[in-house]
Design a protein around this motif. Sequence first.
Motif, PDB file in Angstrom:
ATOM      1  N   VAL A 196      43.272  55.035  29.509  1.00 32.78           N
ATOM      2  CA  VAL A 196      43.926  54.244  28.464  1.00 32.78           C
ATOM      3  C   VAL A 196      45.355  54.738  28.033  1.00 32.78           C
ATOM      4  O   VAL A 196      46.244  54.038  28.100  1.00 32.78           O
ATOM      5  N   GLU A 230      53.777  50.406  19.152  1.00 34.99           N
ATOM      6  CA  GLU A 230      53.055  49.564  19.940  1.00 34.99           C
ATOM      7  C   GLU A 230      51.660  49.987  20.811  1.00 34.99           C
ATOM      8  O   GLU A 230      50.693  49.657  20.849  1.00 34.99           O
ATOM      9  N   LYS A 238      50.256  52.699  20.382  1.00 29.67           N
ATOM     10  CA  LYS A 238      49.023  53.023  19.605  1.00 29.67           C
ATOM     11  C   LYS A 238      48.248  51.787  19.336  1.00 29.67           C
ATOM     12  O   LYS A 238      46.873  51.895  19.355  1.00 29.67           O
ATOM     13  N   ARG A 239      48.560  50.771  18.918  1.00 30.56           N
ATOM     14  CA  ARG A 239      47.764  49.554  18.722  1.00 30.56           C
ATOM     15  C   ARG A 239      47.311  49.053  20.069  1.00 30.56           C
ATOM     16  O   ARG A 239      45.893  48.519  20.027  1.00 30.56           O
ATOM     17  N   LEU A 240      47.798  49.205  21.236  1.00 30.31           N
ATOM     18  CA  LEU A 240      47.332  48.715  22.277  1.00 30.31           C
ATOM     19  C   LEU A 240      46.132  49.756  22.788  1.00 30.31           C
ATOM     20  O   LEU A 240      45.192  49.186  23.302  1.00 30.31           O
ATOM     21  N   ARG A 241      46.274  50.981  22.834  1.00 29.13           N
ATOM     22  CA  ARG A 241      45.513  52.209  23.094  1.00 29.13           C
ATOM     23  C   ARG A 241      44.022  51.745  22.374  1.00 29.13           C
ATOM     24  O   ARG A 241      43.193  51.655  22.762  1.00 29.13           O
ATOM     25  N   LYS A 242      44.217  51.592  20.889  1.00 33.40           N
ATOM     26  CA  LYS A 242      43.267  51.281  20.062  1.00 33.40           C
ATOM     27  C   LYS A 242      42.192  50.456  20.462  1.00 33.40           C
ATOM     28  O   LYS A 242      40.985  50.446  20.307  1.00 33.40           O
ATOM     29  N   LYS A 243      42.726  49.151  21.059  1.00 38.68           N
ATOM     30  CA  LYS A 243      41.833  48.096  21.320  1.00 38.68           C
ATOM     31  C   LYS A 243      41.172  48.451  22.564  1.00 38.68           C
ATOM     32  O   LYS A 243      39.883  47.794  22.941  1.00 38.68           O
ATOM     33  N   GLU A 244      41.670  49.273  23.414  1.00 40.00           N
ATOM     34  CA  GLU A 244      41.038  49.643  24.622  1.00 40.00           C
ATOM     35  C   GLU A 244      40.094  50.997  24.796  1.00 40.00           C
ATOM     36  O   GLU A 244      39.279  51.095  25.705  1.00 40.00           O
ATOM     37  N   TYR A 245      40.361  51.802  23.786  1.00 43.10           N
ATOM     38  CA  TYR A 245      39.559  52.922  23.742  1.00 43.10           C
ATOM     39  C   TYR A 245      38.081  52.504  23.488  1.00 43.10           C
ATOM     40  O   TYR A 245      37.642  51.648  22.846  1.00 43.10           O
ATOM     41  N   TYR A 281      49.032  52.893  28.540  1.00 41.79           N
ATOM     42  CA  TYR A 281      49.931  52.678  27.351  1.00 41.79           C
ATOM     43  C   TYR A 281      50.675  54.024  27.212  1.00 41.79           C
ATOM     44  O   TYR A 281      50.200  54.712  26.214  1.00 41.79           O
ATOM     45  N   GLU A 296      34.497  52.573  21.983  1.00 41.12           N
ATOM     46  CA  GLU A 296      33.965  52.823  20.770  1.00 41.12           C
ATOM     47  C   GLU A 296      33.693  54.402  20.201  1.00 41.12           C
ATOM     48  O   GLU A 296      33.517  54.984  21.206  1.00 41.12           O
TER      49      GLU A 296
END
Length: 107
Positions: free
Chosen positions: A100, A56, A58-65, A104, A67
């Motif tokens: 980030v 989870e 990883k998914r949360l980080r990906k949204k906030e990193y 997370y 671009e």
Amino acid sequence: MFDINYILFHIRPGAKWTQKDGKIIKWSDDNEQPQPTEEEIEKGKKDLEHQWKVNEYKRLRKKEYPEIGDQLDALWHDIDDGKLGADAKTGTWYLAVKTVKDKYPKS
């Protein structure tokens, strides 16, 4: 969370099947893997759910990193501004990513 097809693909990769209402009605496999039991399907489901929860962060980080283009630009400016070595932790890119990661953490 995971449907029967996804679970079967996970526990018997390469097999072919037909299912109706969550039950396997036809099974074939060129690698001679046997049709899974209900217990194996349930275990596969639990394994997938566990992996989903474990990843989870990883998914949360990906949204906030930021671009990737923005990250590369920040990294370029950090390098160009001489923020390498001991100074790297004060760089724009490092601080954006670190924020980030701290929010997370890995479970």
